[in-house]
Scaffold this motif. Structure first.
Motif, PDB file in Angstrom:
ATOM      1  N   ALA A  40       0.627  -0.911  -0.157  1.00  0.00           N
ATOM      2  CA  ALA A  40      -0.142   0.008   0.143  1.00  0.00           C
ATOM      3  C   ALA A  40       0.418   0.891  -0.171  1.00  0.00           C
ATOM      4  O   ALA A  40       1.680   0.970   0.404  1.00  0.00           O
ATOM      5  CB  ALA A  40      -0.946  -0.238   1.243  1.00  0.00           C
ATOM      6  N   GLU A  41       0.457   2.463  -0.373  1.00  0.00           N
ATOM      7  CA  GLU A  41       1.338   3.944  -0.209  1.00  0.00           C
ATOM      8  C   GLU A  41       1.549   3.917   1.137  1.00  0.00           C
ATOM      9  O   GLU A  41       2.948   4.376   0.914  1.00  0.00           O
ATOM     10  CB  GLU A  41       0.379   4.736  -0.590  1.00  0.00           C
ATOM     11  CG  GLU A  41       0.535   6.178  -0.763  1.00  0.00           C
ATOM     12  CD  GLU A  41      -0.235   7.467  -0.791  1.00  0.00           C
ATOM     13  OE1 GLU A  41       0.150   8.148  -0.883  1.00  0.00           O
ATOM     14  OE2 GLU A  41      -1.423   6.963  -0.548  1.00  0.00           O
ATOM     15  N   THR A  42       1.516   3.889   2.504  1.00  0.00           N
ATOM     16  CA  THR A  42       2.184   3.796   2.704  1.00  0.00           C
ATOM     17  C   THR A  42       2.707   3.121   3.325  1.00  0.00           C
ATOM     18  O   THR A  42       4.502   3.741   3.817  1.00  0.00           O
ATOM     19  CB  THR A  42       0.861   4.806   4.224  1.00  0.00           C
ATOM     20  OG1 THR A  42       0.593   3.300   4.860  1.00  0.00           O
ATOM     21  CG2 THR A  42       0.492   5.464   4.628  1.00  0.00           C
ATOM     22  N   THR A  43       2.836   2.014   3.529  1.00  0.00           N
ATOM     23  CA  THR A  43       3.976   0.903   3.123  1.00  0.00           C
ATOM     24  C   THR A  43       4.747   0.917   2.084  1.00  0.00           C
ATOM     25  O   THR A  43       6.470   0.692   3.020  1.00  0.00           O
ATOM     26  CB  THR A  43       3.244  -0.964   3.721  1.00  0.00           C
ATOM     27  OG1 THR A  43       2.267  -0.412   4.265  1.00  0.00           O
ATOM     28  CG2 THR A  43       3.896  -1.767   3.064  1.00  0.00           C
ATOM     29  N   ALA A  44       4.881   1.225   1.191  1.00  0.00           N
ATOM     30  CA  ALA A  44       5.889   1.895  -0.158  1.00  0.00           C
ATOM     31  C   ALA A  44       6.921   2.770   0.529  1.00  0.00           C
ATOM     32  O   ALA A  44       7.964   2.545  -0.097  1.00  0.00           O
ATOM     33  CB  ALA A  44       5.001   1.583  -1.216  1.00  0.00           C
ATOM     34  N   PHE A  45       6.282   3.727   1.613  1.00  0.00           N
ATOM     35  CA  PHE A  45       7.371   5.029   1.085  1.00  0.00           C
ATOM     36  C   PHE A  45       7.966   4.780   2.115  1.00  0.00           C
ATOM     37  O   PHE A  45       8.808   4.376   3.055  1.00  0.00           O
ATOM     38  CB  PHE A  45       5.969   5.612   2.437  1.00  0.00           C
ATOM     39  CG  PHE A  45       6.699   6.971   3.319  1.00  0.00           C
ATOM     40  CD1 PHE A  45       7.653   8.057   2.182  1.00  0.00           C
ATOM     41  CD2 PHE A  45       7.068   7.070   4.226  1.00  0.00           C
ATOM     42  CE1 PHE A  45       8.020   9.494   2.657  1.00  0.00           C
ATOM     43  CE2 PHE A  45       7.911   7.844   5.022  1.00  0.00           C
ATOM     44  CZ  PHE A  45       8.415   9.650   3.895  1.00  0.00           C
ATOM     45  N   ILE A  46       7.026   3.624   3.569  1.00  0.00           N
ATOM     46  CA  ILE A  46       8.274   3.163   4.713  1.00  0.00           C
ATOM     47  C   ILE A  46       9.300   1.937   3.495  1.00  0.00           C
ATOM     48  O   ILE A  46      10.133   1.964   4.176  1.00  0.00           O
ATOM     49  CB  ILE A  46       7.393   2.182   5.242  1.00  0.00           C
ATOM     50  CG1 ILE A  46       6.904   3.233   6.242  1.00  0.00           C
ATOM     51  CG2 ILE A  46       8.360   1.191   6.546  1.00  0.00           C
ATOM     52  CD1 ILE A  46       5.672   1.948   7.751  1.00  0.00           C
ATOM     53  N   TRP A  47       8.911   1.353   2.412  1.00  0.00           N
ATOM     54  CA  TRP A  47       9.785   0.311   2.577  1.00  0.00           C
ATOM     55  C   TRP A  47      11.070   0.672   1.908  1.00  0.00           C
ATOM     56  O   TRP A  47      12.258   0.757   2.636  1.00  0.00           O
ATOM     57  CB  TRP A  47       8.510  -0.622   1.612  1.00  0.00           C
ATOM     58  CG  TRP A  47      10.400  -1.614   0.496  1.00  0.00           C
ATOM     59  CD1 TRP A  47      11.011  -1.264  -0.678  1.00  0.00           C
ATOM     60  CD2 TRP A  47      10.291  -2.560   0.722  1.00  0.00           C
ATOM     61  NE1 TRP A  47      11.216  -2.053  -0.872  1.00  0.00           N
ATOM     62  CE2 TRP A  47      11.528  -3.386   0.255  1.00  0.00           C
ATOM     63  CE3 TRP A  47      10.084  -3.878   1.965  1.00  0.00           C
ATOM     64  CZ2 TRP A  47      11.602  -4.489   0.288  1.00  0.00           C
ATOM     65  CZ3 TRP A  47      10.617  -4.562   1.738  1.00  0.00           C
ATOM     66  CH2 TRP A  47      10.771  -5.678   0.936  1.00  0.00           C
ATOM     67  N   LYS A  48      10.581   2.434   0.823  1.00  0.00           N
ATOM     68  CA  LYS A  48      11.813   3.036   0.123  1.00  0.00           C
ATOM     69  C   LYS A  48      12.780   3.304   0.987  1.00  0.00           C
ATOM     70  O   LYS A  48      13.789   3.665   0.544  1.00  0.00           O
ATOM     71  CB  LYS A  48      11.376   4.319  -0.505  1.00  0.00           C
ATOM     72  CG  LYS A  48      10.139   3.252  -1.379  1.00  0.00           C
ATOM     73  CD  LYS A  48       9.569   4.529  -2.144  1.00  0.00           C
ATOM     74  CE  LYS A  48       8.626   3.525  -3.481  1.00  0.00           C
ATOM     75  NZ  LYS A  48       7.738   5.026  -4.106  1.00  0.00           N
ATOM     76  N   ARG A  49      12.335   3.803   2.199  1.00  0.00           N
ATOM     77  CA  ARG A  49      13.262   4.388   3.223  1.00  0.00           C
ATOM     78  C   ARG A  49      14.350   3.248   4.265  1.00  0.00           C
ATOM     79  O   ARG A  49      14.935   3.718   4.991  1.00  0.00           O
ATOM     80  CB  ARG A  49      12.580   5.209   4.655  1.00  0.00           C
ATOM     81  CG  ARG A  49      12.549   6.793   3.897  1.00  0.00           C
ATOM     82  CD  ARG A  49      11.122   7.105   3.561  1.00  0.00           C
ATOM     83  NE  ARG A  49      10.642   7.753   2.977  1.00  0.00           N
ATOM     84  CZ  ARG A  49      10.338   8.076   1.232  1.00  0.00           C
ATOM     85  NH1 ARG A  49      10.143   6.501   1.512  1.00  0.00           N
ATOM     86  NH2 ARG A  49      10.662   8.629   0.814  1.00  0.00           N
ATOM     87  N   ILE A  50      13.995   2.111   4.027  1.00  0.00           N
ATOM     88  CA  ILE A  50      14.583   0.771   5.119  1.00  0.00           C
ATOM     89  C   ILE A  50      16.472   0.913   3.949  1.00  0.00           C
ATOM     90  O   ILE A  50      16.444   0.480   2.679  1.00  0.00           O
ATOM     91  CB  ILE A  50      14.264  -0.474   4.887  1.00  0.00           C
ATOM     92  CG1 ILE A  50      12.746  -0.414   5.562  1.00  0.00           C
ATOM     93  CG2 ILE A  50      14.763  -0.903   5.500  1.00  0.00           C
ATOM     94  CD1 ILE A  50      11.704  -1.571   5.300  1.00  0.00           C
ATOM     95  N   ASP A  51      17.213   1.456   5.117  1.00  0.00           N
ATOM     96  CA  ASP A  51      18.108   1.567   3.700  1.00  0.00           C
ATOM     97  C   ASP A  51      19.483   0.780   5.199  1.00  0.00           C
ATOM     98  O   ASP A  51      21.012   0.411   4.701  1.00  0.00           O
ATOM     99  CB  ASP A  51      18.421   2.833   3.979  1.00  0.00           C
ATOM    100  CG  ASP A  51      19.243   3.897   5.450  1.00  0.00           C
ATOM    101  OD1 ASP A  51      18.700   2.746   6.895  1.00  0.00           O
ATOM    102  OD2 ASP A  51      19.567   4.721   5.143  1.00  0.00           O
ATOM    103  N   GLY A  52      19.094  -0.223   6.281  1.00  0.00           N
ATOM    104  CA  GLY A  52      20.450  -0.789   7.509  1.00  0.00           C
ATOM    105  C   GLY A  52      20.678   0.386   8.025  1.00  0.00           C
ATOM    106  O   GLY A  52      21.161  -0.289   8.479  1.00  0.00           O
ATOM    107  N   VAL A  53      20.589   1.705   8.235  1.00  0.00           N
ATOM    108  CA  VAL A  53      20.636   2.473   8.911  1.00  0.00           C
ATOM    109  C   VAL A  53      19.896   3.616   9.998  1.00  0.00           C
ATOM    110  O   VAL A  53      20.450   3.674  11.082  1.00  0.00           O
ATOM    111  CB  VAL A  53      22.227   3.714   7.533  1.00  0.00           C
ATOM    112  CG1 VAL A  53      22.428   4.793   8.821  1.00  0.00           C
ATOM    113  CG2 VAL A  53      23.034   2.776   7.309  1.00  0.00           C
ATOM    114  N   LEU A  54      19.116   3.560   9.296  1.00  0.00           N
ATOM    115  CA  LEU A  54      17.971   4.519   9.766  1.00  0.00           C
ATOM    116  C   LEU A  54      16.929   3.593  10.992  1.00  0.00           C
ATOM    117  O   LEU A  54      16.677   2.937  10.287  1.00  0.00           O
ATOM    118  CB  LEU A  54      16.768   5.068   8.690  1.00  0.00           C
ATOM    119  CG  LEU A  54      15.897   5.973   9.237  1.00  0.00           C
ATOM    120  CD1 LEU A  54      16.778   7.459   9.020  1.00  0.00           C
ATOM    121  CD2 LEU A  54      15.307   6.845   7.582  1.00  0.00           C
TER     122      LEU A  54
END
Length: 93
Positions: A40-54
């Motif tokens: 979903a839109e908000t889940t995709a927003f979260i997914w795109k910010r998973i970088d192993g640092v944040l």
């Protein structure tokens, strides 16, 4: 198929390297070994910010700003979403 303990605001999520992600008709689709699911839109927003640092909390703060909601709610929602992604085996914390 969990790949870690409980997700907290201090957890640092990372996407498993063997996970396949495709954009189909504007929607992100994540494929894990036994299934695929649309984000979903908000889940995709979260997914795109998973970088192993944040941290999860940091992602929640970005979500709060993007969708103009309070930080506490955004962090709780981020924890819930990432807990599900951990259960699917797509994310590690």
């Amino acid at each position: 198929m969990s790949t870690a303990g409980p997700v907290t605001a201090e957890s640092i999520p990372s996407v498993r390297p063997d996970i396949r992600v495709r954009k189909i008709r504007g929607t992100l689709v994540v494929a894990v070994p036994e299934q695929a699911f649309e984000l979903a839109e908000t889940t995709a927003f979260i997914w795109k910010r998973i970088d192993g640092v944040l941290t999860v909390g940091g992602i929640g703060e970005l979500l709060a700003r993007e969708y103009e909601i309070d930080v506490e709610t955004a962090v709780e929602d981020t924890i819930e979403v990432l807990s599900e992604l951990v259960e699917y085996g797509a994310v590690r914390v």
